[in-house]
Write a protein that holds these residues in place. Structure first.
Motif, short mmCIF file in Angstrom:
data_model
loop_
_atom_site.label_atom_id
_atom_site.label_comp_id
_atom_site.label_asym_id
_atom_site.label_seq_id
_atom_site.Cartn_x
_atom_site.Cartn_y
_atom_site.Cartn_z
N LYS A 52 -27.18 15.45 26.45
CA LYS A 52 -25.80 15.62 26.92
C LYS A 52 -24.94 14.40 26.62
CE LYS A 52 -26.96 18.89 30.62
NZ LYS A 52 -26.37 20.03 29.90
N TYR A 53 -25.60 13.26 26.35
CA TYR A 53 -24.84 12.09 25.94
C TYR A 53 -24.36 12.28 24.50
CZ TYR A 53 -26.33 9.43 30.04
OH TYR A 53 -26.53 8.99 31.31
N LYS A 54 -23.35 11.48 24.13
CA LYS A 54 -22.79 11.59 22.79
C LYS A 54 -23.23 10.41 21.93
CE LYS A 54 -18.65 14.08 24.34
NZ LYS A 54 -17.18 14.06 24.43
N ARG A 55 -23.79 10.72 20.76
CA ARG A 55 -24.22 9.68 19.84
C ARG A 55 -23.00 9.01 19.22
NH1 ARG A 55 -25.04 9.96 14.18
NH2 ARG A 55 -26.38 8.27 13.38
N VAL A 56 -23.09 7.68 19.09
CA VAL A 56 -22.02 6.92 18.45
C VAL A 56 -22.63 6.01 17.40
CG1 VAL A 56 -20.43 6.97 20.41
CG2 VAL A 56 -22.13 5.15 20.27
N VAL A 57 -21.84 5.69 16.38
CA VAL A 57 -22.28 4.79 15.30
C VAL A 57 -21.21 3.73 15.11
CG1 VAL A 57 -23.63 6.61 14.16
CG2 VAL A 57 -21.24 6.22 13.50
N PRO A 58 -21.58 2.60 14.45
CA PRO A 58 -20.60 1.53 14.24
C PRO A 58 -19.31 2.03 13.60
CG PRO A 58 -22.78 0.73 13.72
CD PRO A 58 -22.93 2.21 13.98
N ASN A 59 -18.19 1.51 14.11
CA ASN A 59 -16.83 1.81 13.68
C ASN A 59 -16.26 3.09 14.29
OD1 ASN A 59 -14.82 0.34 12.30
ND2 ASN A 59 -14.79 1.86 10.65
N ASP A 60 -17.05 3.80 15.11
CA ASP A 60 -16.47 4.89 15.89
C ASP A 60 -15.48 4.33 16.90
OD1 ASP A 60 -17.92 6.84 14.61
OD2 ASP A 60 -19.31 7.21 16.27
N LEU A 61 -14.47 5.11 17.23
CA LEU A 61 -13.56 4.78 18.32
C LEU A 61 -13.93 5.64 19.52
CD1 LEU A 61 -10.91 3.26 19.21
CD2 LEU A 61 -9.70 5.38 18.65
N VAL A 62 -14.15 4.99 20.67
CA VAL A 62 -14.51 5.70 21.89
C VAL A 62 -13.42 5.45 22.92
CG1 VAL A 62 -16.20 5.90 23.76
CG2 VAL A 62 -16.97 5.47 21.42
N TYR A 63 -13.01 6.52 23.61
CA TYR A 63 -12.07 6.28 24.69
C TYR A 63 -12.42 7.13 25.90
CZ TYR A 63 -9.19 10.52 23.66
OH TYR A 63 -8.72 11.79 23.48
N ASN A 64 -12.11 6.57 27.05
CA ASN A 64 -12.30 7.25 28.32
C ASN A 64 -11.05 8.06 28.59
OD1 ASN A 64 -12.50 7.94 31.05
ND2 ASN A 64 -13.47 6.02 31.64
N MET A 65 -11.16 9.37 28.56
CA MET A 65 -9.96 10.20 28.68
C MET A 65 -9.28 10.02 30.03
SD MET A 65 -11.24 14.13 29.26
CE MET A 65 -12.07 14.23 27.68
N MET A 66 -10.02 9.52 31.04
CA MET A 66 -9.43 9.29 32.36
C MET A 66 -8.84 7.89 32.49
SD MET A 66 -12.34 11.11 34.76
CE MET A 66 -13.69 10.29 33.91
N ARG A 67 -9.15 7.00 31.54
CA ARG A 67 -8.66 5.63 31.62
C ARG A 67 -7.89 5.20 30.37
NH1 ARG A 67 -11.02 2.30 35.48
NH2 ARG A 67 -11.51 3.53 37.32
N ALA A 68 -7.54 6.16 29.52
CA ALA A 68 -6.80 5.80 28.31
C ALA A 68 -5.47 5.15 28.67
CB ALA A 68 -6.56 7.05 27.46
#
Length: 450
Positions: free
Chosen positions: A77-93
């Motif tokens: 259920k977690y989301k895989r991320v790789v270097p240079n991905d942009l991640v944001y918290n939709m509740m804290r953007a």
């Protein structure tokens, strides 16, 4: 240091950016990134995403994850991320909750993962979206009734427009920001260390004054208490109950509830009103005179010490002097999380309030505290506390000396806090000016990183 501007600018067509360097190009986020939702696995570390520091490059420990995110046994259920991905918290953007991934891992399913579709520096976007003007834009694009219910969904985020230089210039700007912010961060860290040293020095001065006195040549005697050591020969050391008694807050049927609180009347004190050994009345609450008259206990009078005896915020055992002259209230009512210590003629409340800030007092309280989810202190714990007892005149001298020294420490601490605030403002302004093209740092970047 002043920075030159670019030679030519143009209108970006983006309200929150205004004019940008002529050679910068405008993109929609949906052109730069694609949303991805690849499943994680047990071999990948769970990474933290912070509104202050972006994406961590280390795995969250179990204790950290308990505070930051809710662990899910099914790692898919977690989301895989790789270097240079942009991640944001939709509740804290709307608070700058963006980060660039540095190592392969996975993040909470509550985050949005955006992967670059073209070759550029995602860190540049992270810096941009942490600027005050971008944060305000994220608020506008988010949906929700109140701030803490706001959500920035991908369908809206992909339509946000930004202006970018080419990749090499992005890298130059990011390198420069790294160099300059590391200098500022080092200065901030120095100021924070200074504040901690001042706090330690303040406590040491207080502790020495209330256990050894102000006269370095005074004859000493064994206090009879191993951890207290020698005290001045003419001092007494005794249990607090000998010279004080204790008043609980009223917990009876007449105890005030939220509906009883008013905008004026009799001051109603809670544990939140004790801050740094003083009463903080900026957010005062009151009860009516009629309600106060119906209560039996917990009524403060001039010279009482108000003590925090339970609660999840602040330090339990912390106390403040209720001084009618200083606070302009003749009386007050304390809530059930507090207690009143009322001293006799041989123990002045001002002196005892200073003793309560000493190391030896705090160590006694730490031994007596009980409870798990919420620590508490009982009347018996306080009555059994050992207190050093100089003559009353000497108590006054010690209290005045401590006030003088603490005032000096407070002034230095205020200066350090103001320095930190200015440094952080400079940090924000520098990043904002660089990533929006208001200043040209390319030449400085090459000099700093060469």
């Amino acid at each position: 240091m002043s920075f030159p501007k670019y030679a030519e600018y143009k209108e970006s067509g983006i309200e929150w950016l205004g004019k940008v360097p002529e050679h910068w190009d405008v993109f929609r986020m949906g052109i730069l990134f694609a949303e991805v939702a690849e499943s994680g696995n047990d071999d990948l570390p769970v990474l933290q995403v912070s509104i202050h520091h972006g994406v961590s490059d280390r795995e969250l420990s179990e204790s950290e994850s308990d505070r930051k995110i809710t662990r899910i046994d099914d790692k898919s259920k977690y989301k895989r991320v790789v270097p240079n991905d942009l991640v944001y918290n939709m509740m804290r953007a709307w608070q700058g909750g963006f980060g660039t991934v540095k190592v392969e891992g996975m993040v909470s399913p509550a985050y949005v993962v955006a992967r670059p579709k073209i070759d550029f520096q995602t860190q540049f976007i992270e810096h941009l979206f942490r600027t005050p003007q971008a944060i305000e834009q994220m608020r506008r694009y988010s949906h929700g009734v109140t701030d803490f219910r706001l959500r920035l969904y991908w369908d809206k985020f992909k339509n946000v427009r930004v202006a970018l230089p080419d990749k090499s210039e992005q890298q130059e700007i990011c390198d420069y920001i790294d160099v300059e912010t590391s200098k500022i961060d080092a200065l901030v860290a120095e100021q924070r260390r200074l504040i901690e040293l001042l706090k330690e020095k303040r406590q040491a001065v207080i502790s020495h004054a209330v256990t050894k006195g102000l006269n370095p040549n005074a004859p000493m005697k064994d206090s009879g208490i191993e951890w207290l050591g020698d005290v001045p020969e003419h001092w007494e050391v005794c249990s607090l109950r000998r010279y004080a008694f204790f008043v609980d807050g009223d917990r009876g049927s007449e105890y005030p509830n939220e509906n009883d609180l008013t905008s004026d009347g009799i001051l109603f004190l809670s544990s939140k009103n004790i801050v740094g050994g003083k009463l903080d009345l900026k957010e005062s609450k009151f009860i009516s005179h009629e309600k106060f008259d119906a209560l039996n206990r917990g009524k403060a009078q001039d010279g009482d010490l108000i003590v925090k005896v339970r609660g999840s915020t602040g330090r339990i055992g912390e106390m403040a002097l209720f001084d009618v002259g200083a606070y302009s209230f003749e009386t007050a009512f304390i809530n059930a999380q507090m207690m009143i210590i009322r001293t006799g003629n041989k123990l002045t409340p001002k002196y005892l309030s200073k003793v309560s800030q000493s190391i030896y007092w705090m160590e006694q309280l730490s031994v007596g505290a009980y409870g798990t989810a919420q620590q508490q202190l009982s009347n018996k714990v306080f009555s059994d506390l050992f207190v050093t007892m100089p003559p009353v005149t000497e108590q006054a001298e010690i209290a005045d000396f401590i006030d003088l020294k603490v005032g000096e420490f407070d002034s230095l601490e205020t200066e350090a806090e103001q320095a930190i605030e200015l440094l952080q403002e400079r940090r924000t302004a520098l990043i904002s000016a660089a990533v929006t093209g208001k200043i040209n740092v390319r030449d400085y970047a090459s000099l700093e990183t060469s």
